[in-house]
Write a protein that holds these residues in place. Structure first.
Motif, PDB file in Angstrom:
ATOM      1  N   MET A   1     -43.662  17.549  11.948  1.00 52.96           N
ATOM      2  CA  MET A   1     -43.016  16.288  11.456  1.00 52.96           C
ATOM      3  C   MET A   1     -43.499  15.697  10.167  1.00 52.96           C
ATOM      4  SD  MET A   1     -43.428  12.759  13.846  1.00 52.96           S
ATOM      5  CE  MET A   1     -44.153  13.527  15.134  1.00 52.96           C
ATOM      6  N   ARG A   2     -42.625  15.192   9.655  1.00 51.83           N
ATOM      7  CA  ARG A   2     -43.114  14.596   8.402  1.00 51.83           C
ATOM      8  C   ARG A   2     -42.065  13.385   8.000  1.00 51.83           C
ATOM      9  NH1 ARG A   2     -40.276  16.571   3.009  1.00 51.83           N
ATOM     10  NH2 ARG A   2     -38.167  16.784   3.558  1.00 51.83           N
ATOM     11  N   ILE A   3     -42.886  12.348   7.179  1.00 48.83           N
ATOM     12  CA  ILE A   3     -42.216  11.157   6.814  1.00 48.83           C
ATOM     13  C   ILE A   3     -41.134  11.294   5.629  1.00 48.83           C
ATOM     14  CG2 ILE A   3     -42.662   8.648   6.037  1.00 48.83           C
ATOM     15  CD1 ILE A   3     -43.569   9.353   8.817  1.00 48.83           C
ATOM     16  N   THR A   6     -36.380   6.824   2.231  1.00 51.40           N
ATOM     17  CA  THR A   6     -35.243   6.754   2.200  1.00 51.40           C
ATOM     18  C   THR A   6     -34.635   5.921   1.154  1.00 51.40           C
ATOM     19  OG1 THR A   6     -34.938   5.480   4.132  1.00 51.40           O
ATOM     20  CG2 THR A   6     -34.484   7.798   4.389  1.00 51.40           C
ATOM     21  N   LEU A   7     -35.619   5.577   0.124  1.00 50.90           N
ATOM     22  CA  LEU A   7     -35.440   4.345  -0.861  1.00 50.90           C
ATOM     23  C   LEU A   7     -33.906   4.184  -1.607  1.00 50.90           C
ATOM     24  CD1 LEU A   7     -36.516   2.066  -2.298  1.00 50.90           C
ATOM     25  CD2 LEU A   7     -37.838   3.526  -3.350  1.00 50.90           C
ATOM     26  N   ASP A  64     -38.387   7.404   6.993  1.00 48.72           N
ATOM     27  CA  ASP A  64     -37.726   8.067   8.387  1.00 48.72           C
ATOM     28  C   ASP A  64     -38.670   9.060   8.603  1.00 48.72           C
ATOM     29  OD1 ASP A  64     -35.974   8.433  10.273  1.00 48.72           O
ATOM     30  OD2 ASP A  64     -34.289   8.942   9.120  1.00 48.72           O
ATOM     31  N   VAL A  65     -38.288   9.566   9.834  1.00 43.67           N
ATOM     32  CA  VAL A  65     -39.218  10.709  10.473  1.00 43.67           C
ATOM     33  C   VAL A  65     -38.186  11.904  10.329  1.00 43.67           C
ATOM     34  CG1 VAL A  65     -40.652  11.540  12.254  1.00 43.67           C
ATOM     35  CG2 VAL A  65     -40.780   9.187  11.558  1.00 43.67           C
ATOM     36  N   GLU A  66     -38.602  12.921   9.976  1.00 37.92           N
ATOM     37  CA  GLU A  66     -38.038  14.270   9.984  1.00 37.92           C
ATOM     38  C   GLU A  66     -38.827  15.293  11.003  1.00 37.92           C
ATOM     39  OE1 GLU A  66     -37.894  17.658   6.965  1.00 37.92           O
ATOM     40  OE2 GLU A  66     -35.938  16.423   6.509  1.00 37.92           O
TER      41      GLU A  66
END
Length: 78
Positions: A1-3, A6-7, A64-66
């Protein structure tokens, strides 16, 4: 999981150029560029708050979280 940042999405929604956001938020264009491209490992809450204030949004609108499952190879004991 990574942040994921989305700017760019929010900039497009607000129809604001990155240069103008940097000026409004009081940060350098270089630092904003690094944040937009995801090349930073962290961001100060103060900086995030300034960006959110300038864009009239919440931090969750910019991050967002991917999620993804890391593959782990099975290793047999010898």
């Amino acid at each position: 999981m990574r942040i994921v940042v989305t700017l760019d999405v929010m900039l497009a929604r607000r129809k604001i150029r990155a240069k103008d956001l940097a000026e409004r938020a009081g940060i350098t264009e270089a630092n904003l560029s690094l944040l937009r491209t995801g090349k930073v490992k962290g961001v100060r809450f103060e900086t995030l708050a300034k960006i959110c204030e300038a864009l009239e949004c919440k931090p969750g609108d910019l991050l967002d979280v991917e999620s993804g499952v890391a593959e782990v190879a099975d290793v047999a004991d010898p």
